[in-house]
Structures are given as structure tokens and as C-alpha cells.
Design a protein around this motif. Structure first.
Motif, PDB file in Angstrom:
ATOM      1  N   THR A  49       0.829  -1.204   0.000  1.00 59.87           N
ATOM      2  CA  THR A  49       0.000   0.000   0.000  1.00 59.87           C
ATOM      3  C   THR A  49       0.866   1.258   0.000  1.00 59.87           C
ATOM      4  O   THR A  49       0.573   2.240  -0.687  1.00 59.87           O
ATOM      5  CB  THR A  49      -0.936   0.011   1.212  1.00 59.87           C
ATOM      6  OG1 THR A  49      -1.820  -1.109   1.128  1.00 59.87           O
ATOM      7  CG2 THR A  49      -1.757   1.290   1.265  1.00 59.87           C
ATOM      8  N   ARG A 108       2.159   1.731  -3.487  1.00 61.20           N
ATOM      9  CA  ARG A 108       1.129   2.267  -4.379  1.00 61.20           C
ATOM     10  C   ARG A 108       0.879   3.743  -4.100  1.00 61.20           C
ATOM     11  O   ARG A 108       0.710   4.547  -5.022  1.00 61.20           O
ATOM     12  CB  ARG A 108      -0.165   1.464  -4.233  1.00 61.20           C
ATOM     13  CG  ARG A 108      -0.141   0.099  -4.907  1.00 61.20           C
ATOM     14  CD  ARG A 108      -1.539  -0.481  -5.017  1.00 61.20           C
ATOM     15  NE  ARG A 108      -2.081  -0.807  -3.701  1.00 61.20           N
ATOM     16  CZ  ARG A 108      -1.949  -1.978  -3.110  1.00 61.20           C
ATOM     17  NH1 ARG A 108      -1.279  -2.954  -3.715  1.00 61.20           N
ATOM     18  NH2 ARG A 108      -2.470  -2.205  -1.920  1.00 61.20           N
ATOM     19  N   SER A 156      -0.875   5.781  -7.176  1.00 62.34           N
ATOM     20  CA  SER A 156      -1.942   4.907  -7.650  1.00 62.34           C
ATOM     21  C   SER A 156      -3.313   5.462  -7.269  1.00 62.34           C
ATOM     22  O   SER A 156      -3.543   5.837  -6.116  1.00 62.34           O
ATOM     23  CB  SER A 156      -1.773   3.505  -7.052  1.00 62.34           C
ATOM     24  OG  SER A 156      -2.906   2.707  -7.347  1.00 62.34           O
ATOM     25  N   PRO A 157      -4.255   5.503  -8.195  1.00 62.40           N
ATOM     26  CA  PRO A 157      -5.602   5.990  -7.889  1.00 62.40           C
ATOM     27  C   PRO A 157      -6.376   5.035  -6.978  1.00 62.40           C
ATOM     28  O   PRO A 157      -7.443   5.389  -6.476  1.00 62.40           O
ATOM     29  CB  PRO A 157      -6.260   6.105  -9.273  1.00 62.40           C
ATOM     30  CG  PRO A 157      -5.513   5.119 -10.129  1.00 62.40           C
ATOM     31  CD  PRO A 157      -4.106   5.142  -9.621  1.00 62.40           C
ATOM     32  N   LYS A 158      -5.853   3.818  -6.782  1.00 60.43           N
ATOM     33  CA  LYS A 158      -6.525   2.845  -5.920  1.00 60.43           C
ATOM     34  C   LYS A 158      -6.363   3.171  -4.430  1.00 60.43           C
ATOM     35  O   LYS A 158      -7.040   2.591  -3.598  1.00 60.43           O
ATOM     36  CB  LYS A 158      -5.974   1.441  -6.199  1.00 60.43           C
ATOM     37  CG  LYS A 158      -6.256   0.939  -7.609  1.00 60.43           C
ATOM     38  CD  LYS A 158      -5.692  -0.451  -7.825  1.00 60.43           C
ATOM     39  CE  LYS A 158      -5.975  -0.949  -9.232  1.00 60.43           C
ATOM     40  NZ  LYS A 158      -5.414  -2.316  -9.471  1.00 60.43           N
ATOM     41  N   VAL A 159      -5.449   4.075  -4.098  1.00 58.17           N
ATOM     42  CA  VAL A 159      -5.208   4.428  -2.703  1.00 58.17           C
ATOM     43  C   VAL A 159      -6.128   5.585  -2.320  1.00 58.17           C
ATOM     44  O   VAL A 159      -6.145   6.625  -2.988  1.00 58.17           O
ATOM     45  CB  VAL A 159      -3.733   4.829  -2.487  1.00 58.17           C
ATOM     46  CG1 VAL A 159      -3.504   5.222  -1.029  1.00 58.17           C
ATOM     47  CG2 VAL A 159      -2.825   3.667  -2.862  1.00 58.17           C
ATOM     48  N   SER A 160      -6.876   5.420  -1.239  1.00 55.96           N
ATOM     49  CA  SER A 160      -7.801   6.460  -0.803  1.00 55.96           C
ATOM     50  C   SER A 160      -7.037   7.676  -0.277  1.00 55.96           C
ATOM     51  O   SER A 160      -5.866   7.581   0.106  1.00 55.96           O
ATOM     52  CB  SER A 160      -8.728   5.932   0.294  1.00 55.96           C
ATOM     53  OG  SER A 160      -7.998   5.703   1.486  1.00 55.96           O
ATOM     54  N   ASN A 162      -0.218   9.196 -18.408  1.00 57.03           N
ATOM     55  CA  ASN A 162      -1.105   8.200 -17.820  1.00 57.03           C
ATOM     56  C   ASN A 162      -2.121   7.643 -18.821  1.00 57.03           C
ATOM     57  O   ASN A 162      -3.147   7.078 -18.427  1.00 57.03           O
ATOM     58  CB  ASN A 162      -1.820   8.807 -16.603  1.00 57.03           C
ATOM     59  CG  ASN A 162      -0.863   9.080 -15.459  1.00 57.03           C
ATOM     60  OD1 ASN A 162      -0.451   8.156 -14.762  1.00 57.03           O
ATOM     61  ND2 ASN A 162      -0.501  10.341 -15.252  1.00 57.03           N
TER      62      ASN A 162
END
Length: 352
Positions: A35, A38, A43-47, A325
Motif C-alpha cells: 500500500t 502504491r 496509484s488511484p486505488k489508494v484512498s 497516464n
């Protein structure tokens, strides 16, 4: 040898260690090392909440990510390069400032170089930036050495040109001829027919040459010519504007208006006009280009063309980030310029 799997102990932050690593950051943030990785790689997956915890842990531990390792794993350096003709030019400085702020907010670093309006220097600077693994590149203008275009194509490097429009390349800018023509037409409408131009150097500078062409076209459309003795090229400096104005005022017949290629040249022209005993705009009108911060505070306030330099930098950052991107982009982003009428231009005095 035991068949039991090894037990991985949870590592706790060791503030006293000489080096801090990803495990320390993960432990303090209460997340996994994956995490953390990322988060640091955008990474856009990390809040946003988790990202804030990771960033706070990095600050507390004074942890600086290993850029080389990240570049090897992602094939990206999160670095953007920019080569501008001059760091001294206030317009470029404003655009670069906006570019950097936007990139920084997205976790990218900006490296800036100057070419001093020399195509060979620009090529050398771009080659250096490419060797450092930049992810994208900002250039100024649409005229470059052929070798530079070949290098960019060979590297498949995302890039964008600024301050002018291109029929082929991605660009964020405006039609310099049209913008300068608008100023010339304003003076013509006031009644001026004897108009001089103090231009920036036109060699390797399609913006300067475009502005001169725009004035010339506006004059020719009304049956007038731009006199060669009233067309002077100088570097974009206040002192050079003053020297150019001195040369124009020494000509056998004085023009009634002087169009300057940027506000710095106009500043110098105003100083020289005053030193020569002239009152602007009663005796001679002076105009600029760019609408820099000081333009409204000159004596008299400068009539000029407003160019939203900060928008150029911001849109350039958005374009390069999208390209890096793999997001869709517009090839041409035309910026709106506008005439700003102040007190440095007025109707010409009648000639006796």
C-alpha cells in the motif's frame, strides 16, 4: 531443516536507525508495504485517507522514496522537463510557476532548462533531460532543430509546444500574428498611420516573427507599409527597449505610435520617451504585449495584449499528465488573448 513456514515479525518504526525503509513507513502508517508503494507511486486505488497517513509517516520518519528504484519498477521517473528560451522572461516564469504547482500536486518533479533562443542549445538541453529519463517535455514555439524532432519521435516522448499554435504537434498557445494584428488595428482605428515596431529577436523565435507579421499584415490591409527603419529587433529587456526607442526617435521622421513585442521592451520605450522630453500618449503612443503584473502600474499605464501565462502552464501540466497516464487529450488548446486598453496609447497629434 524445519518444514514450518518462517514467521515474519511486524517491524516497528526505528527512529534511531541511520536509514528508514518502506517497512518503517508501513508500520507507522498501519498499512502494508504494498500500500505504501502504491501511495508513493500515485496509484488511484489508494484512498485520500490512506495517502494522508502514508505521507504523514514519511514526514515523521524523514523518509525520501528511492527515485531510481521506483523508476526501474514503474519505468517512470515522475519527472517532467521544460526548456524555455529564457528564464529572465517574466511571461515564461509565470507559466513555469503554474506548471510546477500543478505537477507538484500530482507528485511530479519539474526540471527547467533555458536555451537562450539557440536551437542547438535547446537540442542539447532536451538530450540531457531525455538521458535523465523524463516522462514528458514542454517546449516553447513550433520551430526546433530537425534533430530535436527526430529525438522526440525516436523516444516516443510525450511533449507539448506552448505560446504558439502548431499544425502538427500538440500545442497550447495562440496565434501571435492575430494578437499583434489586433493591437495594430486598434492604433489604426485611433488614426495612426506612422507606426514603428520594437520586436524581440525573430531568429529561432516564431512568436516574435509572428507578431511582426501580424502588424505588417494589418498595415498592408489598409494600404500602408511597415518602414524598415522603424522595425528594430532587440532582446527582451527593458534596457534594450530603451535603446531601440532611442534609435527610432533619432530617425528623420518620428512615428506617432510604437508597438513593442513585449511589456519589457515597452517599459524601456516609455522610459526613453520621457527622457527625450516626450509626453505619452500626447506626443507618441507606446504599446506592449503579455500584460505582465507591472504593466498596469507604469507611467502611464500600458496598453497591451493580455496573455494568460498561468493558464498556459496549468493546461500544459494537465496535458502532459494525461499523456503520461494514457488518458485522452486534445492536440490543440488555443488560449484566448485580449486587448487591454490603458493610457499609453491615444489618437495621434495632427502634423503641421
Amino acid at each position: 531443516m524445519s518444514d514450518q513456514p518462517a514467521i515474519r515479525r511486524k517491524r516497528t518504526p526505528a527512529h534511531s536507525k541511520e536509514t528508514v525503509d518502506l517497512f518503517d513507513v508501513a508500520a507507522l502508517a498501519g498499512v502494508s508495504t504494498a500500500t505504501v508503494s502504491r501511495a508513493l507511486n500515485g496509484s488511484p486505488k489508494v484512498s485520500k485517507t490512506v495517502l494522508a497517513r502514508v505521507e504523514r509517516a514519511c514526514r515523521e520518519l524523514h523518509y525520501v522514496p528511492n527515485g531510481s528504484a521506483r523508476a526501474l519498477s514503474s519505468r517512470r521517473t515522475r519527472t517532467i522537463g521544460a526548456v524555455v528560451p529564457s528564464i529572465e522572461n517574466s511571461g515564461f516564469a509565470v507559466a513555469i510557476g503554474a506548471l510546477q504547482r500543478r505537477l507538484d500536486a500530482s507528485g511530479y518533479t519539474l526540471i527547467v532548462a533555458s536555451s537562450d533562443y539557440d536551437a542547438s542549445v535547446e537540442l542539447r538541453q532536451v538530450s540531457m533531460l531525455v538521458s535523465r529519463g523524463i516522462d514528458g517535455l514542454l517546449l516553447v514555439g513550433d520551430e526546433h532543430a530537425p534533430e530535436l524532432n527526430a529525438l522526440i519521435e525516436q523516444q516516443a516522448l510525450p511533449f507539448v509546444e506552448t505560446w504558439s499554435l502548431s499544425g502538427k504537434n500538440a500545442c497550447i498557445g495562440f496565434d501571435n500574428a492575430v494578437a499583434a494584428g489586433a493591437m495594430a488595428n486598434y492604433l489604426l482605428d485611433l488614426g495612426h498611420i506612422h507606426i514603428a515596431v520594437i520586436s524581440g529577436r525573430t531568429q529561432n523565435n516564431d512568436r516574435a516573427s509572428g507578431r511582426v507579421a501580424g502588424v505588417r499584415q494589418a498595415l498592408e490591409a489598409r494600404g500602408l507599409e511597415l518602414a524598415a527603419e522603424w522595425t528594430i529587433e532587440r532582446p527582451y529587456r527593458i534596457s534594450e527597449g530603451r535603446l531601440a526607442m532611442r534609435a527610432i526617435l533619432s530617425s528623420p521622421m518620428r512615428p506617432t505610435a510604437v508597438i513593442c513585442g513585449n511589456d519589457q521592451l515597452a517599459f524601456g520605450a516609455l522610459v526613453e520617451a520621457k527622457a527625450s522630453g516626450l509626453v505619452v500618449p500626447r506626443d507618441i503612443s507606446v504599446t506592449g504585449f503579455n500584460d505582465l503584473d507591472f504593466a498596469a502600474f507604469l507611467d502611464p499605464p500600458l496598453t497591451t495584449i493580455h496573455v494568460p501565462a498561468d493558464d498556459i502552464g496549468t493546461i500544459a501540466a494537465d496535458y502532459l499528465l494525461a499523456r503520461v497516464n494514457d488518458r485522452p487529450v486534445l492536440r490543440v488548446n488555443e488560449i484566448e488573448t485580449r486587448l487591454v486598453v490603458r493610457s499609453s496609447a491615444g489618437p495621434p497629434r495632427s502634423r503641421n
